[in-house]
Design a protein around this motif. Sequence first.
Motif, PDB file in Angstrom:
ATOM      1  N   VAL A  74       0.822  -1.216   0.085  1.00 24.31           N
ATOM      2  CA  VAL A  74       0.063   0.241   0.087  1.00 24.31           C
ATOM      3  C   VAL A  74       0.927   1.232  -0.084  1.00 24.31           C
ATOM      4  N   PHE A  75       1.717   1.144   0.739  1.00 29.03           N
ATOM      5  CA  PHE A  75       2.933   2.538   0.736  1.00 29.03           C
ATOM      6  C   PHE A  75       3.546   2.669  -0.697  1.00 29.03           C
ATOM      7  N   SER A  76       3.814   1.401  -1.175  1.00 26.51           N
ATOM      8  CA  SER A  76       4.594   1.534  -2.574  1.00 26.51           C
ATOM      9  C   SER A  76       3.424   2.084  -3.575  1.00 26.51           C
ATOM     10  N   LEU A  77       2.126   1.693  -3.584  1.00 25.37           N
ATOM     11  CA  LEU A  77       1.170   2.209  -4.542  1.00 25.37           C
ATOM     12  C   LEU A  77       0.834   3.703  -4.290  1.00 25.37           C
ATOM     13  N   TRP A  78       0.876   4.232  -2.965  1.00 21.80           N
ATOM     14  CA  TRP A  78       0.732   5.551  -2.858  1.00 21.80           C
ATOM     15  C   TRP A  78       2.162   6.288  -3.478  1.00 21.80           C
ATOM     16  N   ALA A  79       3.295   5.803  -3.040  1.00 20.96           N
ATOM     17  CA  ALA A  79       4.488   6.410  -3.419  1.00 20.96           C
ATOM     18  C   ALA A  79       4.374   6.537  -4.988  1.00 20.96           C
ATOM     19  N   ILE A  80       3.836   5.392  -5.878  1.00 19.20           N
ATOM     20  CA  ILE A  80       3.697   5.625  -7.198  1.00 19.20           C
ATOM     21  C   ILE A  80       2.648   6.570  -7.572  1.00 19.20           C
ATOM     22  N   VAL A  81       1.507   6.738  -7.187  1.00 16.29           N
ATOM     23  CA  VAL A  81       0.536   7.774  -7.363  1.00 16.29           C
ATOM     24  C   VAL A  81       1.206   9.065  -7.037  1.00 16.29           C
ATOM     25  N   ILE A  82       1.941   9.109  -5.897  1.00 17.38           N
ATOM     26  CA  ILE A  82       2.312  10.625  -5.839  1.00 17.38           C
ATOM     27  C   ILE A  82       3.477  10.947  -6.838  1.00 17.38           C
ATOM     28  N   MET A  83       4.334  10.040  -7.030  1.00 23.22           N
ATOM     29  CA  MET A  83       5.581  10.159  -7.959  1.00 23.22           C
ATOM     30  C   MET A  83       4.991  10.554  -9.392  1.00 23.22           C
ATOM     31  N   LEU A  84       3.896   9.984  -9.705  1.00 20.53           N
ATOM     32  CA  LEU A  84       3.332  10.259 -11.083  1.00 20.53           C
ATOM     33  C   LEU A  84       2.690  11.461 -11.033  1.00 20.53           C
ATOM     34  N   ILE A  85       2.185  12.124 -10.184  1.00 16.36           N
ATOM     35  CA  ILE A  85       1.593  13.250 -10.110  1.00 16.36           C
ATOM     36  C   ILE A  85       2.597  14.293 -10.139  1.00 16.36           C
TER      37      ILE A  85
END
Length: 115
Positions: A62-73
Amino acid sequence: MSWHLYILSSIFIIAGIFHFVRPKAFMRVMPLYIPYHKLIVYLSGLAELSAGIGLLFTTSRVFSLWAIVIMLILFFPVHIHMLVHKKASLNLPKSILVFRLFLQFGIIYWAYQYI
């Protein structure tokens, strides 16, 4: 774990590795108003690599998924910069650059589905 997450993980692991293999290409696409290009290229590569690996483990997924969403933004300004400035475009056709921009929305949605 769904095979979709293995694909997403692979994409980010490979992208992260390329930040270390071809850092000049990544520095070339960064807007001039972003400082410390080389450091940011390496840190973003490490973040992508870590997020991709983190997807493989239940405890960090879940942390990694949030990190991916934030990075892509956070990467949107780079993609817009590539679209607007020919020198930063890596000589890619405008259609590919526009497609990449919209593809980010799809990848954000893809990652968010598993949060």
